[in-house]
Design an enzyme around this catalytic site. Sequence first.
Site, PDB file in Angstrom:
ATOM      1  CB  ILE A 120       7.452 -53.074 -39.926  1.00 46.37           C
ATOM      2  CG1 ILE A 120       7.631 -53.597 -38.502  1.00 46.37           C
ATOM      3  CG2 ILE A 120       8.724 -52.408 -40.406  1.00 46.37           C
ATOM      4  CD1 ILE A 120       8.537 -54.813 -38.428  1.00 46.37           C
ATOM      5  CG  ASP A 121       4.125 -53.905 -35.731  1.00 46.38           C
ATOM      6  OD1 ASP A 121       4.729 -54.822 -36.307  1.00 46.38           O
ATOM      7  OD2 ASP A 121       4.355 -53.563 -34.560  1.00 46.38           O
TER       8      ASP A 121
END
Lengths: 405, 405
Positions: B137-138
């Site tokens: 998700i980063d």
Amino acid sequence: MFSGKVVVAQGGGPTAVINQSMVGAVLESRKFRNVELVYGASHGLRGIVDEDFLDLTQETTHNLEMVAETPSSALGSTRDKPDLKYCQEIFKVLKAHKVGYFFYIGGNDSSDTVRIVSEEARRAEYGLRCVHIPKTIDNDLMVNDHTPGYPSAARFVAQSFMGANLDNRALPGVYIAVVMGRHAGFLTAASALGKKFPDDGPHLIYLPERVFDVDKFVEQVREYYTKHGRCVVAVSEGIHDSTGQPIITQLAEQVERDDHGNVQLSGTGALADLLVDLVKKRTGIKRVRGDTLGYLQRSFVGCVSDVDQREAREVGEKAVQFAMWEDRDGSVTIHRTGFYSVDYQFTELTEVAGKTRTMPDEFIAANGHDVTDAFLMYLRPLLGRGMPDAYRLRRNFVPKVLNRG
Amino acid sequence: MFSGKVVVAQGGGPTAVINQSMVGAVLESRKFRNVELVYGASHGLRGIVDEDFLDLTQETTHNLEMVAETPSSALGSTRDKPDLKYCQEIFKVLKAHKVGYFFYIGGNDSSDTVRIVSEEARRAEYGLRCVHIPKTIDNDLMVNDHTPGYPSAARFVAQSFMGANLDNRALPGVYIAVVMGRHAGFLTAASALGKKFPDDGPHLIYLPERVFDVDKFVEQVREYYTKHGRCVVAVSEGIHDSTGQPIITQLAEQVERDDHGNVQLSGTGALADLLVDLVKKRTGIKRVRGDTLGYLQRSFVGCVSDVDQREAREVGEKAVQFAMWEDRDGSVTIHRTGFYSVDYQFTELTEVAGKTRTMPDEFIAANGHDVTDAFLMYLRPLLGRGMPDAYRLRRNFVPKVLNRG
């Protein structure tokens, strides 16, 4: 019927569907010949006192429909808690603007304001119809089966815990999330609606309707975790000890209070953090994580119940119809008539105003930290269509080759 | 081509679409005649070492498709960070089970594990293809235009801030929300995608790619609030001072560290609470509220980008195709080829493994607390179809009657 202008205002915390009620009242008002103009008060009662009105008769139906689907009070809201003098000021402005109908969308404090304004008008023998339109994510209004705004917030909470449970299953540990609701546990209880398989979380649900015992809590978490290797916990922000003291005041060194002397529970992650620390220290469990669902519960865009939308629209419309045809003041209330259908009634303001409804015993499990099937049956139809569903891989285990023991 | 079994595993933090990649790899593998069986490792690398495999060849395509749409690692995950010995153990088990293909879905740590296992196999002259499938998700993987999992998390952040902005507009004050991302600000920057009107929030965005100055921050909030009466702030959990020290260590009395010595940033509301206290104390602004988006960012069920789903599926499929037809080890990477289209390449593991990508300067506004149009153009197509939209009432003001002054 009176004639004159209509004023619609929104009070208290926003919800996902509060604009449906506003638009319902506006569009319905514009169908009546005795209504001259329809005004919206900017930022609730504050806007009335300050004479900050928007002329909604100059708004397009199309844009009103778009606004209806947008969460959070489009007219703006206020936390002002009016005393008698404030209510008299409201009445003065409404009279000066030749307002014949006052519709106020809000919770139990708002209905009390409507009651006082109504009494002021009667005392002054001024023809003003005052109607309260229900809304609150806490679901804590008397007489109502449920309150517009609650189903969508409940859906957000259910979807949050459905995801948190999947996350906790992938990376096991203890997960504690704090849910809004100072006195009523309806929203925290909604966390159970994300469960599908028997071992799904939340495994422990703590409601403000029951006394919260810190030691028992730690033991229950420890016990569940030891047995199942993970534990998802839903906690109401309003949990308190047997004397009614909020648990946060027991655990925290400093607490903040609002103008009404209430301890600040929302807008801070303190309670979740304190409970996480407590479990870590007392149980020695390593992976303990906490979340506070926070303002997302009432403001997240894109998580709404279609049942909630429809009912919020209808209470707005019914408010106008009741005011016109019944020719008295009151509060629109929602009553369940089937599985699932509702009807609306026009209830005396005094029956709703300033009172708080909490979860009935039949919705709370005997063990005190779960909900009953009756509650699941109560809430499920309110969540509406298209609720997400979670699936699992089947456990077709492969025989071991190396570690045969 | 080698022959033998396939093992698929999922590592690190779950995402909304990580099961798409798993199912893509499983279903594609089953089309190849040289693949004997397809195994899923339970809880990532830990499951390999412990020989906890599920036979996914015994799973129905229908259920796999249902699991693909369910967020969070269906096989389970692990935070184990393997050293050389651990990787050798993995290799030993894979060899014992006659595994010919190892697919590992994860971030930069996971790609490094794939690299080490790949080297072990080569050293042992054992025929094993090792492929890394991207997820995080980063959005911090090198070479990739973006990483599966990021678009859905970004959409959640955008929708959260869209709602928070509407809420803050209804009840004005300062609102600060903390977003995940230790070193890369992509997710925090996504908060800007909820903006529509020029005065919409977030009005200030603080990324870990820039030094965070506590005094400047307070001044910028004060200035914006004084001018506009409200202020919505997005803050990355990874904000740090000029020496690289996380801001949370400056403000908090106690901080927790994980096994790798990293300060714990997620799973606590401390940073938001500390920033809220700071603003309250230093500016005297009364209504200051904070949220920490927390685990909801990666686990919330019901907020997913269809573009993300499709791409996550494709990287899983491509991993198998690359392994079979290119007959070498590597990492599947995503490359943008149009507005909007992508293609997939097979990249050397060393180019991705263990490295961290951060936001390029062209995505960060010169003032240091906003994003550029280039970033908006970069992210918008990734969010997919059906993004919610916010509407407002038009400001048709009514002339005052009483307070004409």
